[in-house]
Design a protein around this motif. Structure first.
Motif, PDB file in Angstrom:
ATOM      1  N   SER A 277       0.823  -1.199   0.000  1.00  9.87           N
ATOM      2  CA  SER A 277       0.000   0.000   0.000  1.00  9.87           C
ATOM      3  C   SER A 277       0.865   1.260   0.000  1.00  9.87           C
ATOM      4  CB  SER A 277      -0.927   0.012   1.220  1.00  9.87           C
ATOM      5  OG  SER A 277      -0.178  -0.058   2.416  1.00  9.87           O
ATOM      6  N   LYS A 278       2.138   1.114   0.411  1.00 13.59           N
ATOM      7  CA  LYS A 278       3.049   2.258   0.446  1.00 13.59           C
ATOM      8  C   LYS A 278       4.476   1.742   0.351  1.00 13.59           C
ATOM      9  CE  LYS A 278       4.595   5.957   3.518  1.00 13.59           C
ATOM     10  NZ  LYS A 278       4.441   6.599   4.825  1.00 13.59           N
ATOM     11  N   TRP A 279       5.292   2.436  -0.429  1.00  8.67           N
ATOM     12  CA  TRP A 279       6.708   2.119  -0.451  1.00  8.67           C
ATOM     13  C   TRP A 279       7.497   3.369  -0.792  1.00  8.67           C
ATOM     14  CZ3 TRP A 279       3.186   0.365  -3.932  1.00  8.67           C
ATOM     15  CH2 TRP A 279       3.333   0.759  -5.248  1.00  8.67           C
ATOM     16  N   THR A 280       8.547   3.598  -0.014  1.00  5.08           N
ATOM     17  CA  THR A 280       9.447   4.723  -0.229  1.00  5.08           C
ATOM     18  C   THR A 280      10.868   4.182  -0.142  1.00  5.08           C
ATOM     19  OG1 THR A 280       9.568   5.293   2.126  1.00  5.08           O
ATOM     20  CG2 THR A 280       7.808   6.330   0.856  1.00  5.08           C
ATOM     21  N   ASN A 281      11.851   5.087  -0.126  1.00  3.75           N
ATOM     22  CA  ASN A 281      13.241   4.648  -0.029  1.00  3.75           C
ATOM     23  C   ASN A 281      13.545   3.928   1.279  1.00  3.75           C
ATOM     24  OD1 ASN A 281      13.821   5.708  -2.510  1.00  3.75           O
ATOM     25  ND2 ASN A 281      14.625   7.620  -1.719  1.00  3.75           N
ATOM     26  N   ASN A 282      12.810   4.250   2.341  1.00  5.70           N
ATOM     27  CA  ASN A 282      13.132   3.664   3.640  1.00  5.70           C
ATOM     28  C   ASN A 282      11.929   3.033   4.358  1.00  5.70           C
ATOM     29  OD1 ASN A 282      11.823   6.039   4.191  1.00  5.70           O
ATOM     30  ND2 ASN A 282      13.182   6.647   5.832  1.00  5.70           N
ATOM     31  N   GLN A 283      10.815   2.851   3.658  1.00  2.67           N
ATOM     32  CA  GLN A 283       9.647   2.246   4.310  1.00  2.67           C
ATOM     33  C   GLN A 283       8.791   1.484   3.300  1.00  2.67           C
ATOM     34  OE1 GLN A 283       7.670   4.760   7.120  1.00  2.67           O
ATOM     35  NE2 GLN A 283       5.729   3.712   6.893  1.00  2.67           N
ATOM     36  N   VAL A 284       8.299   0.338   3.754  1.00  2.00           N
ATOM     37  CA  VAL A 284       7.393  -0.489   2.958  1.00  2.00           C
ATOM     38  C   VAL A 284       6.218  -0.866   3.846  1.00  2.00           C
ATOM     39  CG1 VAL A 284       7.139  -2.670   1.701  1.00  2.00           C
ATOM     40  CG2 VAL A 284       9.313  -1.444   1.608  1.00  2.00           C
ATOM     41  N   GLU A 285       4.999  -0.731   3.322  1.00  3.42           N
ATOM     42  CA  GLU A 285       3.801  -1.118   4.064  1.00  3.42           C
ATOM     43  C   GLU A 285       2.902  -1.953   3.171  1.00  3.42           C
ATOM     44  OE1 GLU A 285       1.606   2.122   5.737  1.00  3.42           O
ATOM     45  OE2 GLU A 285       3.299   2.836   6.905  1.00  3.42           O
ATOM     46  N   GLY A 286       2.212  -2.885   3.800  1.00  7.17           N
ATOM     47  CA  GLY A 286       1.276  -3.703   3.052  1.00  7.17           C
ATOM     48  C   GLY A 286       0.508  -4.624   3.967  1.00  7.17           C
ATOM     49  N   THR A 287      -0.397  -5.398   3.372  1.00  9.16           N
ATOM     50  CA  THR A 287      -1.189  -6.356   4.134  1.00  9.16           C
ATOM     51  C   THR A 287      -0.984  -7.745   3.556  1.00  9.16           C
ATOM     52  OG1 THR A 287      -3.121  -5.942   2.746  1.00  9.16           O
ATOM     53  CG2 THR A 287      -2.960  -4.679   4.792  1.00  9.16           C
ATOM     54  N   ILE A 288      -1.149  -8.724   4.433  1.00  9.82           N
ATOM     55  CA  ILE A 288      -1.035 -10.113   4.009  1.00  9.82           C
ATOM     56  C   ILE A 288      -1.975 -10.951   4.858  1.00  9.82           C
ATOM     57  CG2 ILE A 288       0.907 -10.615   5.549  1.00  9.82           C
ATOM     58  CD1 ILE A 288       1.987 -12.438   3.236  1.00  9.82           C
ATOM     59  N   ASN A 289      -2.556 -11.979   4.254  1.00 12.96           N
ATOM     60  CA  ASN A 289      -3.423 -12.898   4.978  1.00 12.96           C
ATOM     61  C   ASN A 289      -2.708 -14.242   5.037  1.00 12.96           C
ATOM     62  OD1 ASN A 289      -5.557 -14.033   6.308  1.00 12.96           O
ATOM     63  ND2 ASN A 289      -6.905 -14.128   4.531  1.00 12.96           N
ATOM     64  N   ILE A 290      -2.298 -14.617   6.239  1.00 12.45           N
ATOM     65  CA  ILE A 290      -1.560 -15.863   6.451  1.00 12.45           C
ATOM     66  C   ILE A 290      -2.554 -16.962   6.830  1.00 12.45           C
ATOM     67  CG2 ILE A 290       0.218 -16.978   7.868  1.00 12.45           C
ATOM     68  CD1 ILE A 290       1.411 -14.814   6.164  1.00 12.45           C
ATOM     69  N   LYS A 291      -2.537 -18.052   6.080  1.00 12.57           N
ATOM     70  CA  LYS A 291      -3.460 -19.161   6.342  1.00 12.57           C
ATOM     71  C   LYS A 291      -3.022 -19.996   7.543  1.00 12.57           C
ATOM     72  CE  LYS A 291      -5.919 -18.188   2.743  1.00 12.57           C
ATOM     73  NZ  LYS A 291      -7.049 -17.330   2.906  1.00 12.57           N
ATOM     74  N   GLN A 292      -1.736 -20.094   7.758  1.00 10.62           N
ATOM     75  CA  GLN A 292      -1.195 -20.796   8.927  1.00 10.62           C
ATOM     76  C   GLN A 292       0.104 -20.095   9.296  1.00 10.62           C
ATOM     77  OE1 GLN A 292      -0.672 -24.753   7.478  1.00 10.62           O
ATOM     78  NE2 GLN A 292       1.177 -24.291   6.356  1.00 10.62           N
ATOM     79  N   GLY A 293       0.574 -20.257  10.530  1.00  8.30           N
ATOM     80  CA  GLY A 293       1.802 -19.599  10.949  1.00  8.30           C
ATOM     81  C   GLY A 293       2.951 -19.951  10.025  1.00  8.30           C
ATOM     82  N   GLN A 294       3.555 -18.954   9.414  1.00  9.70           N
ATOM     83  CA  GLN A 294       4.658 -19.187   8.483  1.00  9.70           C
ATOM     84  C   GLN A 294       5.474 -17.921   8.332  1.00  9.70           C
ATOM     85  OE1 GLN A 294       1.977 -20.433   5.424  1.00  9.70           O
ATOM     86  NE2 GLN A 294       2.210 -18.677   4.255  1.00  9.70           N
ATOM     87  N   SER A 295       6.548 -18.017   7.594  1.00  9.95           N
ATOM     88  CA  SER A 295       7.432 -16.870   7.384  1.00  9.95           C
ATOM     89  C   SER A 295       7.049 -16.106   6.133  1.00  9.95           C
ATOM     90  CB  SER A 295       8.883 -17.326   7.256  1.00  9.95           C
ATOM     91  OG  SER A 295       9.350 -17.841   8.471  1.00  9.95           O
ATOM     92  N   LEU A 296       7.115 -14.783   6.235  1.00 13.43           N
ATOM     93  CA  LEU A 296       7.004 -13.913   5.073  1.00 13.43           C
ATOM     94  C   LEU A 296       8.427 -13.631   4.625  1.00 13.43           C
ATOM     95  CD1 LEU A 296       5.651 -11.880   3.117  1.00 13.43           C
ATOM     96  CD2 LEU A 296       5.808 -10.203   4.957  1.00 13.43           C
ATOM     97  N   ILE A 297       8.765 -14.047   3.427  1.00 12.94           N
ATOM     98  CA  ILE A 297      10.109 -13.822   2.890  1.00 12.94           C
ATOM     99  C   ILE A 297      10.004 -12.755   1.817  1.00 12.94           C
ATOM    100  CG2 ILE A 297      12.069 -14.843   1.678  1.00 12.94           C
ATOM    101  CD1 ILE A 297      11.208 -17.541   2.908  1.00 12.94           C
ATOM    102  N   THR A 298      10.810 -11.704   1.960  1.00 12.49           N
ATOM    103  CA  THR A 298      10.795 -10.608   0.990  1.00 12.49           C
ATOM    104  C   THR A 298      11.982 -10.738   0.051  1.00 12.49           C
ATOM    105  OG1 THR A 298      12.214  -9.115   2.237  1.00 12.49           O
ATOM    106  CG2 THR A 298       9.874  -9.123   2.818  1.00 12.49           C
ATOM    107  N   THR A 299      11.997  -9.912  -0.951  1.00  7.76           N
ATOM    108  CA  THR A 299      13.179  -9.831  -1.825  1.00  7.76           C
ATOM    109  C   THR A 299      14.034  -8.631  -1.447  1.00  7.76           C
ATOM    110  OG1 THR A 299      11.898  -8.611  -3.465  1.00  7.76           O
ATOM    111  CG2 THR A 299      12.078 -11.000  -3.775  1.00  7.76           C
ATOM    112  N   ILE A 300      13.740  -8.048  -0.289  1.00 13.81           N
ATOM    113  CA  ILE A 300      14.537  -6.929   0.216  1.00 13.81           C
ATOM    114  C   ILE A 300      15.794  -7.509   0.851  1.00 13.81           C
ATOM    115  CG2 ILE A 300      14.628  -5.007   1.845  1.00 13.81           C
ATOM    116  CD1 ILE A 300      11.528  -4.895   1.620  1.00 13.81           C
TER     117      ILE A 300
END
Length: 108
Positions: A11-34
């Protein structure tokens, strides 16, 4: 494929901040390409989350089941200390200039 269903919707991304939403079906890791570097802080629903490494190079966050608002913020390590040192150096420089100028006037 389940990976495409569990993407972070930005929903938002700048040089030093990223924001968004995610719906996790079960406890797991969110892996980014950052790329993982020091200075990143992560928040899930406004609460701090530990920033981990995935594949020894990317940011990963362990998240519980449910819908989450994710915020990643980056602050350059040493930035605040560098600003303080620079300001103090400037004050010392101006003070020395004023002291020298005052002594030169006394000698005239």
């Amino acid at each position: 494929m389940t990976v495409s269903k569990n993407q972070l919707k930005l929903s938002k991304w700048t040089n030093n901040q990223v924001e968004g939403t995610i719906n996790i079906k079960q406890g797991q890791s969110l892996i980014t390409t950052i790329p993982y570097t020091t200075g990143w802080k992560a928040f899930s629903d406004g609460k701090p989350v530990k920033v981990g490494k995935a594949l020894n190079r990317f940011i990963a966050l362990d998240l519980p089941k449910g819908k989450h608002k994710i915020t990643l913020k980056h602050t350059m390590p040493g930035l605040k200390l560098g600003i303080v040192i620079s300001v103090l150096g400037f004050i010392v420089m101006i003070s020395e200039y004023l002291i020298i100028k005052k002594h030169q006037k006394k000698q005239l």
